[in-house]
Scaffold this motif. Structure first.
Motif, short mmCIF file in Angstrom:
data_model
loop_
_atom_site.label_atom_id
_atom_site.label_comp_id
_atom_site.label_asym_id
_atom_site.label_seq_id
_atom_site.Cartn_x
_atom_site.Cartn_y
_atom_site.Cartn_z
N VAL A 174 4.74 1.11 0.67
CA VAL A 174 5.59 1.23 -0.51
C VAL A 174 5.57 2.66 -1.02
CG1 VAL A 174 5.30 -1.19 -1.21
CG2 VAL A 174 3.75 0.54 -2.12
N GLY A 175 6.58 3.01 -1.78
CA GLY A 175 6.70 4.36 -2.32
C GLY A 175 6.02 4.53 -3.66
N PRO A 176 6.06 5.73 -4.18
CA PRO A 176 5.38 6.04 -5.45
C PRO A 176 5.97 5.33 -6.66
CG PRO A 176 6.68 7.91 -4.70
CD PRO A 176 6.73 6.89 -3.61
N GLU A 177 7.18 4.77 -6.51
CA GLU A 177 7.80 4.06 -7.64
C GLU A 177 7.14 2.71 -7.90
OE1 GLU A 177 9.56 2.45 -3.98
OE2 GLU A 177 9.17 4.49 -4.64
N MET A 178 6.35 2.22 -6.94
CA MET A 178 5.67 0.94 -7.09
C MET A 178 4.53 1.08 -8.10
SD MET A 178 5.44 -2.31 -6.02
CE MET A 178 6.66 -2.17 -4.74
N ALA A 179 4.45 0.15 -9.03
CA ALA A 179 3.40 0.18 -10.05
C ALA A 179 2.03 0.05 -9.38
CB ALA A 179 3.60 -0.96 -11.04
N PRO A 180 0.99 0.66 -9.96
CA PRO A 180 -0.35 0.52 -9.38
C PRO A 180 -0.87 -0.90 -9.54
CG PRO A 180 -0.45 1.66 -11.49
CD PRO A 180 1.01 1.48 -11.16
N ALA A 181 -1.90 -1.22 -8.77
CA ALA A 181 -2.53 -2.54 -8.84
C ALA A 181 -3.18 -2.74 -10.21
CB ALA A 181 -3.57 -2.68 -7.74
N ALA A 182 -3.23 -3.98 -10.65
CA ALA A 182 -3.91 -4.32 -11.89
C ALA A 182 -5.42 -4.17 -11.69
CB ALA A 182 -3.58 -5.75 -12.30
N ALA A 208 -4.72 1.94 5.00
CA ALA A 208 -5.26 0.66 4.51
C ALA A 208 -5.62 -0.23 5.69
CB ALA A 208 -4.26 -0.03 3.59
N GLY A 209 -4.75 -0.29 6.69
CA GLY A 209 -5.04 -1.08 7.88
C GLY A 209 -6.30 -0.60 8.58
N ARG A 210 -6.45 0.71 8.68
CA ARG A 210 -7.64 1.29 9.31
C ARG A 210 -8.90 0.88 8.56
NH1 ARG A 210 -5.64 5.87 10.24
NH2 ARG A 210 -5.99 6.76 8.20
N PHE A 211 -8.85 0.81 7.23
CA PHE A 211 -10.00 0.37 6.43
C PHE A 211 -10.44 -1.03 6.86
CE2 PHE A 211 -11.59 -2.15 2.88
CZ PHE A 211 -12.67 -1.41 2.47
N ALA A 262 -21.19 -10.73 -3.06
CA ALA A 262 -21.15 -9.32 -3.43
C ALA A 262 -19.69 -8.91 -3.39
CB ALA A 262 -21.98 -8.47 -2.46
N PHE A 263 -19.32 -7.89 -4.17
CA PHE A 263 -17.92 -7.47 -4.26
C PHE A 263 -17.78 -5.97 -4.02
CE2 PHE A 263 -17.89 -11.44 -6.53
CZ PHE A 263 -16.64 -11.98 -6.28
N LEU A 264 -16.65 -5.60 -3.40
CA LEU A 264 -16.27 -4.19 -3.22
C LEU A 264 -14.78 -4.09 -3.46
CD1 LEU A 264 -15.19 -3.45 0.19
CD2 LEU A 264 -17.06 -5.10 0.19
N ASP A 265 -14.31 -2.87 -3.64
CA ASP A 265 -12.88 -2.63 -3.78
C ASP A 265 -12.38 -2.01 -2.50
OD1 ASP A 265 -12.52 -3.67 -6.31
OD2 ASP A 265 -12.88 -1.76 -7.31
N GLY A 266 -11.31 -2.59 -1.95
CA GLY A 266 -10.64 -2.05 -0.78
C GLY A 266 -9.51 -1.14 -1.22
N PRO A 267 -8.69 -0.72 -0.28
CA PRO A 267 -7.56 0.14 -0.62
C PRO A 267 -6.60 -0.55 -1.59
CG PRO A 267 -7.87 0.01 1.77
CD PRO A 267 -8.79 -0.99 1.15
N SER A 295 0.83 -1.20 0.00
CA SER A 295 0.00 0.00 0.00
C SER A 295 0.86 1.25 0.00
CB SER A 295 -0.88 0.00 1.26
OG SER A 295 -1.64 1.19 1.33
N ARG A 296 0.36 2.29 -0.62
CA ARG A 296 1.04 3.59 -0.54
C ARG A 296 0.78 4.26 0.80
NH1 ARG A 296 0.49 4.78 -6.59
NH2 ARG A 296 2.44 3.87 -7.31
#
Length: 129
Positions: A58-66, A21-24, A111-116, A15-16
């Motif tokens: 992780v830092g901003p150099e990490m590619a975003p999730a697919a 993310a943990g709080r979510f 049912a589906f949702l998107d997390g961080p 996670s950036r």
């Protein structure tokens, strides 16, 4: 040679913003934070219904999730006893679903949702067959 015994130890997420993310997961699903590693925080460790989640900063150099669907880990599945109550609770707290309740078969509703960080999360109710 005997096959070794394998057991699940953890799921490792990146996670950036590991703390957010943990709080979510704590606020949304009742996970329990068990550790914060590093100063500044490099990893948040959670217990989510017996599953250990490592959330690594992780830092901003990490590619975003697919974008789902994709290869690799497709989603986390969280079982609930009453999917309608769970979905009502999630939507009342402003959490948008990407797919509403679907009757997959006579014994399974999802049912589906998107997390961080692009993590797809399935909420599911299974009935005894």
């Amino acid at each position: 040679m005997a096959t070794p015994t394998y057991t699940c130890d953890h799921v490792h997420l990146r996670s950036r913003d590991a703390v957010a993310a943990g709080r979510f997961y704590v606020e949304t699903f009742g996970a329990r934070e068990t550790a914060r590693i590093g100063a500044p925080v490099s990893r948040v460790v959670l217990d989510l219904g017996g599953l250990t989640l490592f959330i690594e900063q992780v830092g901003p150099e990490m590619a975003p999730a697919a974008t789902p669907p994709h290869r690799g880990i497709e989603h986390l599945g969280l079982r609930v006893p009453d999917i309608e109550a769970a979905v009502a609770d999630l939507t009342a707290r402003g959490i948008a679903l990407v797919a509403g309740i679907t009757q997959v078969n006579p014994n399974l509703r999802t049912a589906f949702l998107d997390g961080p960080d692009g993590v797809r999360i399935e909420v599911l109710e299974r009935k005894a067959a």
